[in-house]
Scaffold this motif. Structure first.
Motif, PDB file in Angstrom:
ATOM      1  N   ASN A  81       7.534  -8.279   1.438  1.00  0.00           N
ATOM      2  CA  ASN A  81       8.073  -6.919   1.456  1.00  0.00           C
ATOM      3  C   ASN A  81       7.689  -6.107   2.693  1.00  0.00           C
ATOM      4  OD1 ASN A  81       8.933  -4.253  -0.024  1.00  0.00           O
ATOM      5  ND2 ASN A  81       6.791  -3.957   0.564  1.00  0.00           N
TER       6      ASN A  81
ATOM      7  N   THR B 202      11.234   6.540   0.976  1.00  0.00           N
ATOM      8  CA  THR B 202       9.833   6.123   1.147  1.00  0.00           C
ATOM      9  C   THR B 202       9.380   6.607   2.529  1.00  0.00           C
ATOM     10  OG1 THR B 202      10.381   4.075   2.273  1.00  0.00           O
ATOM     11  CG2 THR B 202      10.325   3.975  -0.143  1.00  0.00           C
TER      12      THR B 202
ATOM     13  N   VAL C  80      16.106   4.043   0.237  1.00  0.00           N
ATOM     14  CA  VAL C  80      15.105   4.397  -0.765  1.00  0.00           C
ATOM     15  C   VAL C  80      14.232   5.447  -0.088  1.00  0.00           C
ATOM     16  CG1 VAL C  80      13.367   3.437  -2.337  1.00  0.00           C
ATOM     17  CG2 VAL C  80      15.067   1.920  -1.306  1.00  0.00           C
TER      18      VAL C  80
ATOM     19  N   TYR D  95      15.795  -4.603  13.401  1.00  0.00           N
ATOM     20  CA  TYR D  95      15.772  -4.535  11.927  1.00  0.00           C
ATOM     21  C   TYR D  95      16.943  -5.318  11.345  1.00  0.00           C
ATOM     22  CZ  TYR D  95      15.127  -2.318   7.326  1.00  0.00           C
ATOM     23  OH  TYR D  95      14.900  -2.080   5.989  1.00  0.00           O
TER      24      TYR D  95
ATOM     25  N   ILE E  26       8.049   0.865  -1.509  1.00  0.00           N
ATOM     26  CA  ILE E  26       8.663  -0.110  -2.415  1.00  0.00           C
ATOM     27  C   ILE E  26       7.628  -1.127  -2.910  1.00  0.00           C
ATOM     28  CG2 ILE E  26      10.341  -2.003  -2.552  1.00  0.00           C
ATOM     29  CD1 ILE E  26      12.068  -0.391  -0.519  1.00  0.00           C
TER      30      ILE E  26
ATOM     31  N   THR F 162       0.829  -1.213   0.000  1.00  0.00           N
ATOM     32  CA  THR F 162       0.000   0.000   0.000  1.00  0.00           C
ATOM     33  C   THR F 162       0.855   1.252   0.000  1.00  0.00           C
ATOM     34  OG1 THR F 162      -0.111  -0.179   2.415  1.00  0.00           O
ATOM     35  CG2 THR F 162      -1.963  -1.085   1.168  1.00  0.00           C
ATOM     36  N   SER F 163       2.182   1.079   0.011  1.00  0.00           N
ATOM     37  CA  SER F 163       3.072   2.234   0.154  1.00  0.00           C
ATOM     38  C   SER F 163       4.460   1.887  -0.378  1.00  0.00           C
ATOM     39  CB  SER F 163       3.146   2.559   1.668  1.00  0.00           C
ATOM     40  OG  SER F 163       4.184   3.438   1.971  1.00  0.00           O
TER      41      SER F 163
HETATM   42  P1  NAD Z   1       6.780   1.808   3.739  1.00  0.00           P
HETATM   43  O1  NAD Z   1       6.578   2.223   5.149  1.00  0.00           O
HETATM   44  O2  NAD Z   1       6.582   2.807   2.646  1.00  0.00           O
HETATM   45  O3  NAD Z   1       5.890   0.532   3.409  1.00  0.00           O
HETATM   46  C1  NAD Z   1       5.764  -0.533   4.323  1.00  0.00           C
HETATM   47  C2  NAD Z   1       4.566  -1.369   3.959  1.00  0.00           C
HETATM   48  O4  NAD Z   1       4.434  -2.426   4.918  1.00  0.00           O
HETATM   49  C3  NAD Z   1       3.257  -0.560   3.997  1.00  0.00           C
HETATM   50  O5  NAD Z   1       2.415  -0.997   2.965  1.00  0.00           O
HETATM   51  C4  NAD Z   1       2.678  -0.953   5.352  1.00  0.00           C
HETATM   52  O6  NAD Z   1       1.272  -0.794   5.451  1.00  0.00           O
HETATM   53  C5  NAD Z   1       3.093  -2.414   5.411  1.00  0.00           C
HETATM   54  N1  NAD Z   1       3.015  -2.972   6.758  1.00  0.00           N
HETATM   55  C6  NAD Z   1       3.582  -2.520   7.903  1.00  0.00           C
HETATM   56  N2  NAD Z   1       3.217  -3.288   8.936  1.00  0.00           N
HETATM   57  C7  NAD Z   1       2.397  -4.261   8.429  1.00  0.00           C
HETATM   58  C8  NAD Z   1       1.691  -5.345   9.001  1.00  0.00           C
HETATM   59  N3  NAD Z   1       1.741  -5.631  10.320  1.00  0.00           N
HETATM   60  N4  NAD Z   1       0.935  -6.115   8.174  1.00  0.00           N
HETATM   61  C9  NAD Z   1       0.840  -5.839   6.844  1.00  0.00           C
HETATM   62  N5  NAD Z   1       1.499  -4.821   6.263  1.00  0.00           N
HETATM   63  C10 NAD Z   1       2.265  -4.038   7.048  1.00  0.00           C
HETATM   64  O7  NAD Z   1       8.262   1.216   3.701  1.00  0.00           O
HETATM   65  P2  NAD Z   1       9.235   0.838   2.483  1.00  0.00           P
HETATM   66  O8  NAD Z   1      10.439   1.705   2.612  1.00  0.00           O
HETATM   67  O9  NAD Z   1       8.514   0.754   1.216  1.00  0.00           O
HETATM   68  O10 NAD Z   1       9.694  -0.616   2.959  1.00  0.00           O
HETATM   69  C11 NAD Z   1       9.278  -1.807   2.315  1.00  0.00           C
HETATM   70  C12 NAD Z   1      10.319  -2.888   2.587  1.00  0.00           C
HETATM   71  O11 NAD Z   1      11.572  -2.488   2.025  1.00  0.00           O
HETATM   72  C13 NAD Z   1      10.562  -3.156   4.065  1.00  0.00           C
HETATM   73  O12 NAD Z   1      10.745  -4.539   4.269  1.00  0.00           O
HETATM   74  C14 NAD Z   1      11.853  -2.409   4.327  1.00  0.00           C
HETATM   75  O13 NAD Z   1      12.583  -2.968   5.393  1.00  0.00           O
HETATM   76  C15 NAD Z   1      12.586  -2.618   2.996  1.00  0.00           C
HETATM   77  N6  NAD Z   1      13.655  -1.653   2.761  1.00  0.00           N
HETATM   78  C16 NAD Z   1      13.400  -0.321   2.702  1.00  0.00           C
HETATM   79  C17 NAD Z   1      14.451   0.544   2.471  1.00  0.00           C
HETATM   80  C18 NAD Z   1      14.252   2.033   2.392  1.00  0.00           C
HETATM   81  O14 NAD Z   1      15.255   2.757   2.397  1.00  0.00           O
HETATM   82  N7  NAD Z   1      13.036   2.529   2.312  1.00  0.00           N
HETATM   83  C19 NAD Z   1      15.743   0.051   2.288  1.00  0.00           C
HETATM   84  C20 NAD Z   1      15.958  -1.314   2.342  1.00  0.00           C
HETATM   85  C21 NAD Z   1      14.890  -2.169   2.576  1.00  0.00           C
END
Ligand code: NAD
Length: 260
Positions: free
Chosen positions: A90, A190, A188, A155, A17, A14-15
């Protein structure tokens, strides 16, 4: 082989990545199961815009801390589409605090959402992939799956764990035409990162600009944030025929972070 008509379930789509991957997949004709939290109207409007690519997109709001809801989500998705061809684990959250101040309930939530949910989705989705004779499992890891940063015990632990999970699953299904890989992005931009900029500034006693310059992009040698579109491109590569023998590995997209 075309990916048109295949179905992908992307947790946390929903958000950020996850939503970026959903858009990239829908553009290629892949049906989407969206999951994650957020405003119902905003989610519905994203779902409708995915369908503008001529695919079917459904939303299932299962909580990734709840194994029963995860099991029901896989069942409902399979009822709708027959099989989940592509599973993207994810969903994730972040919390930044020194270990002595790290709330135990945050530790439990982070291990559940980032690590245990992948175990539950995968164990339920595999039978369908095996029956279909094709499958792709993609686990969203992080540069923090390979290297640590202070104040991120849960994390870093969960992300290191997901790499072990990735390798193990890859070996178990290697002869079933199913691959299992991890993508390890650096930073990233986000909502997850936006929030931790403020938290990191507070914990370290520095400004938010200093967090971006001296901490986030300090590790990223390109001095650029990774984009969600670039990650979607890697996910699509992992689904391609070219990647048939890419399994049990991690693909880094971190601007050189873990090379140093
Ligand atoms: P984000 O906060 O934009 O998105 C996170 C998503 O996970 C959202 O859709 C949220 O509703 C969902 N979520 C959270 N808790 C939940 C739950 N209990 N049940 C179902 N859904 C749930 O974050 P993002 O940056 O897009 O991160 C996505 C993935 O990428 C994560 O695993 C994060 O660790 C990883 N990541 C992000 C980065 C970065 O810099 N943004 C870097 C490396 C890895």
């Amino acid at each position: 082989m075309s990916l048109k008509g295949k179905t992908a379930l992307i947790t946390g789509s929903t958000s950020g990545i996850g939503l970026g991957i959903a858009k990239g997949f829908a553009e290629q004709g892949i049906n989407i199961v969206m999951n994650g939290f957020g405003d119902a109207n905003a989610i519905e409007s994203e779902r409708i815009s995915l369908e503008k690519h001529g695919v079917k997109a459904i939303y299932i709001g299962a909580d990734m801390t709840k194994p029963d809801e995860i099991g029901a989500m896989i069942k409902d998705a399979e009822k709708e589409f027959g099989v989940i061809d592509i599973l993207v684990n994810n969903a994730g959250i972040q919390h930044v605090a020194p270990i002595e101040e790290f709330p135990p309930e945050k530790w439990d939530d982070m291990i559940a959402i980032i690590l245990s949910s992948a175990f539950h989705t995968t164990r339920h989705a595999l039978a369908g992939m095996k029956k279909a004779g094709w499958g792709r499992i993609i686990n969203m890891c992080s540069a923090h799956g390979l290297a640590a940063s202070p104040y991120k015990t849960a994390y870093v632990s969960a992300k290191h764990g997901i790499l072990g999970f990735t390798k193990t699953v890859a070996l178990e299904v290697a002869q079933e035409n199913i691959t299992c890989n991890a993508i390890c992005p650096g930073y990233v931009f986000t909502p997850l990162v936006e929030k931790q900029i403020a938290d990191t500034a507070r914990v370290r006693g520095i400004t938010e600009d200093e967090v971006v310059r001296d901490i986030l992009l300090a590790a990223q040698w390109t001095k650029k944030f990774v984009t969600v579109e670039q990650i979607a491109g890697i996910a699509l590569f992992l689904c391609s025929d070219t990647a048939e023998n890419v399994t049990g590995t991690d693909l880094k997209i971190d601007g050189g972070w873990t090379a140093a």
